[in-house]
Write a protein that holds these residues in place. Structure first.
Motif, PDB file in Angstrom:
ATOM      1  N   LYS A 290       5.554  -1.993   2.570  1.00 31.11           N
ATOM      2  CA  LYS A 290       4.693  -1.121   3.248  1.00 31.11           C
ATOM      3  C   LYS A 290       5.041  -1.067   4.811  1.00 31.11           C
ATOM      4  O   LYS A 290       5.607  -2.183   5.324  1.00 31.11           O
ATOM      5  N   GLU A 291       4.810  -0.025   5.634  1.00 34.66           N
ATOM      6  CA  GLU A 291       4.935   0.027   7.185  1.00 34.66           C
ATOM      7  C   GLU A 291       3.577   0.878   7.501  1.00 34.66           C
ATOM      8  O   GLU A 291       3.475   1.689   6.948  1.00 34.66           O
ATOM      9  N   TYR A 292       3.128   0.107   8.721  1.00 38.88           N
ATOM     10  CA  TYR A 292       1.986   0.701   9.280  1.00 38.88           C
ATOM     11  C   TYR A 292       2.170   1.062  10.859  1.00 38.88           C
ATOM     12  O   TYR A 292       3.116   0.627  11.432  1.00 38.88           O
ATOM     13  N   ASN A 293       1.490   2.270  11.341  1.00 38.82           N
ATOM     14  CA  ASN A 293       1.876   2.403  12.788  1.00 38.82           C
ATOM     15  C   ASN A 293       0.966   1.838  13.487  1.00 38.82           C
ATOM     16  O   ASN A 293       0.123   0.934  13.234  1.00 38.82           O
ATOM     17  N   ASN A 295      -1.659   2.333  15.219  1.00 39.68           N
ATOM     18  CA  ASN A 295      -3.128   2.602  14.994  1.00 39.68           C
ATOM     19  C   ASN A 295      -3.496   2.024  13.602  1.00 39.68           C
ATOM     20  O   ASN A 295      -4.543   2.219  13.324  1.00 39.68           O
ATOM     21  N   GLY A 296      -2.715   1.461  12.924  1.00 39.39           N
ATOM     22  CA  GLY A 296      -3.024   0.688  11.513  1.00 39.39           C
ATOM     23  C   GLY A 296      -3.035   1.783  10.489  1.00 39.39           C
ATOM     24  O   GLY A 296      -3.852   1.428   9.384  1.00 39.39           O
ATOM     25  N   VAL A 297      -2.480   2.781  10.545  1.00 39.05           N
ATOM     26  CA  VAL A 297      -2.458   3.910   9.751  1.00 39.05           C
ATOM     27  C   VAL A 297      -0.913   3.677   8.644  1.00 39.05           C
ATOM     28  O   VAL A 297       0.160   3.460   9.374  1.00 39.05           O
ATOM     29  N   LEU A 298      -1.088   3.764   7.427  1.00 35.74           N
ATOM     30  CA  LEU A 298      -0.034   3.623   6.505  1.00 35.74           C
ATOM     31  C   LEU A 298       0.911   4.729   6.610  1.00 35.74           C
ATOM     32  O   LEU A 298       0.463   5.814   6.223  1.00 35.74           O
ATOM     33  N   ILE A 299       2.275   4.513   6.986  1.00 37.32           N
ATOM     34  CA  ILE A 299       3.124   5.573   7.132  1.00 37.32           C
ATOM     35  C   ILE A 299       4.163   5.434   6.038  1.00 37.32           C
ATOM     36  O   ILE A 299       5.119   6.094   5.731  1.00 37.32           O
ATOM     37  N   TYR A 300       4.278   4.175   5.476  1.00 38.05           N
ATOM     38  CA  TYR A 300       5.290   3.930   4.421  1.00 38.05           C
ATOM     39  C   TYR A 300       4.872   3.194   3.317  1.00 38.05           C
ATOM     40  O   TYR A 300       4.243   2.040   3.743  1.00 38.05           O
ATOM     41  N   GLU A 301       5.198   3.692   2.144  1.00 35.08           N
ATOM     42  CA  GLU A 301       4.872   2.656   0.809  1.00 35.08           C
ATOM     43  C   GLU A 301       6.015   3.135  -0.183  1.00 35.08           C
ATOM     44  O   GLU A 301       6.374   4.016  -0.600  1.00 35.08           O
ATOM     45  N   LYS A 302       6.638   1.777  -0.603  1.00 32.36           N
ATOM     46  CA  LYS A 302       7.653   2.024  -1.350  1.00 32.36           C
ATOM     47  C   LYS A 302       7.361   2.932  -2.554  1.00 32.36           C
ATOM     48  O   LYS A 302       6.555   2.564  -3.317  1.00 32.36           O
ATOM     49  N   ASP A 303       8.105   3.967  -2.650  1.00 34.97           N
ATOM     50  CA  ASP A 303       8.128   4.710  -3.787  1.00 34.97           C
ATOM     51  C   ASP A 303       7.034   5.717  -4.130  1.00 34.97           C
ATOM     52  O   ASP A 303       6.635   6.426  -5.015  1.00 34.97           O
ATOM     53  N   LEU A 305       4.879   6.870  -0.464  1.00 37.13           N
ATOM     54  CA  LEU A 305       5.135   7.976   0.610  1.00 37.13           C
ATOM     55  C   LEU A 305       5.950   7.647   1.637  1.00 37.13           C
ATOM     56  O   LEU A 305       6.165   6.298   1.746  1.00 37.13           O
ATOM     57  N   ASP A 306       6.326   8.613   2.628  1.00 37.61           N
ATOM     58  CA  ASP A 306       7.194   8.069   3.704  1.00 37.61           C
ATOM     59  C   ASP A 306       6.855   9.205   4.834  1.00 37.61           C
ATOM     60  O   ASP A 306       7.311  10.234   4.941  1.00 37.61           O
ATOM     61  N   LYS A 307       5.831   8.745   5.878  1.00 34.98           N
ATOM     62  CA  LYS A 307       5.589   9.551   7.047  1.00 34.98           C
ATOM     63  C   LYS A 307       6.200   9.009   8.273  1.00 34.98           C
ATOM     64  O   LYS A 307       5.626   9.440   9.258  1.00 34.98           O
TER      65      LYS A 307
END
Length: 320
Positions: A290-293, A295-303, A305-307
């Protein structure tokens, strides 16, 4: 010849006889004449005491046989009832709890533990902090500041059983592991033994930013000369940078990297995944889960989403 003697003795006798027969008047209001000795005063009674004093004779209360029998049974029960002991560990009052999981029979897992009656915030620099969630009925590893209205801070002896066999024992102190912790097989074979001091492994290498050793920089856990246990690293602002776990000298499980902002404590940035156990081949390149920006918003989760290439339009702190 004189028939009578001197009249004076006769007159004196008559006067004494008259005085003895006369009425004597005594006044209770009269004050005694002062004498050379001090007159003692009765300080325990007053006029009201003597006129309205209660009777010193106890009145017998009549009871029926059933009432007497009930009174005797109540007295015996009070004598038999043991006094409830207060559970205290390291000077703090604690309360007992337990959770069950894993089904029934050999798969059933029972955890017995204690927690603080009065909430206390654990040491923020401790490598790991543990709480009990009464709603979910689970023991959790806390992240960041703990909400005392939602969680109970573990404090006291801990025991885990699987299929009726003890597989782990230890102690918690203000939400951190303390003293000796041991793990066993169901055949009662010792697998691992560790010693802690308020969350820090006894043999850990702890470094600090200041000479007074109050601001922790890094905690590298060692057991018998090998990397084993919880690892943490903080920045100079006191914010968490990294946390993860070693087993058998290898990184295992989830390792987290944080943004380290002063005004946003423990805001997660990256979550990496290493191998499940330290007895498998070592994973040299961890998997980004997982990756967060900022601001604490999830922008990537394996398999899923990817923003990561999109602009951030969410409010600060908003999580999806």
């Amino acid at each position: 010849m004189r028939l009578l003697g001197s009249p004076f003795p006769l007159l004196l006798g008559l006067l004494l006889l008259a005085g003895a027969c006369s009425r004597k008047t005594v006044s209770f209001n009269s004050k005694p004449e002062p004498t050379g000795l001090a007159v003692a005063t009765d300080t325990l009674s007053t006029t009201r005491d003597t006129t309205q004093a209660p009777s010193l004779v106890a009145k017998r209360v009549s009871l029926t046989k059933e009432q007497e029998r009930a009174a005797k049974e109540k007295e015996k029960a009070a004598q038999r009832k043991p006094k409830k002991k207060k559970n205290i560990f390291l000077g703090e009052q604690i309360k007992k709890g337990y959770v069950k999981s894993g089904g029934k029979g050999k798969n059933q897992r029972i955890e017995t533990f204690y927690y603080l009656r009065t909430f206390q915030q654990p040491n923020p620099y401790a490598p790991a902090r543990y709480v009990y969630d009464p709603k979910k009925r689970r023991i959790l590893k806390a992240n960041g500041e703990i909400d005392g209205n939602q969680f109970r801070v573990l404090h006291g002896p801990y025991k885990k059983m699987e299929g009726g066999k003890v597989v782990e024992t230890g102690y918690y102190a203000i939400g951190t592991k303390h003293l000796r912790w041991e793990t066993f097989t169901r055949d009662n074979i010792l697998l691992n033994k560790q010693h802690f001091e308020m969350g820090f492994p006894r043999d850990a290498n702890v470094t600090y930013y200041d000479a007074g050793q109050k601001q922790v920089k890094e905690v590298i856990p060692f057991v018998n000369g090998k990397l084993e246990g919880d690892y943490v690293r903080y920045n100079e602002n006191g914010q968490l940078e990294w946390d993860g776990q070693f087993e058998n000298g290898k990184r295992v499980g989830s390792w987290n990297r944080y943004w380290g902002f002063r005004n946003a404590r423990n805001r997660l940035r990256y979550e990496y995944q290493y191998g499940e156990t330290g007895y498998d081949p070592e994973v040299t390149e961890p998997l980004l889960v997982k990756e967060y920006n900022r601001n604490g918003v999830l922008i990537y989760e394996k398999d899923k989403l990817d923003k990561r290439g999109e602009p951030d339009t969410a409010r600060p702190g908003l999580k999806k």
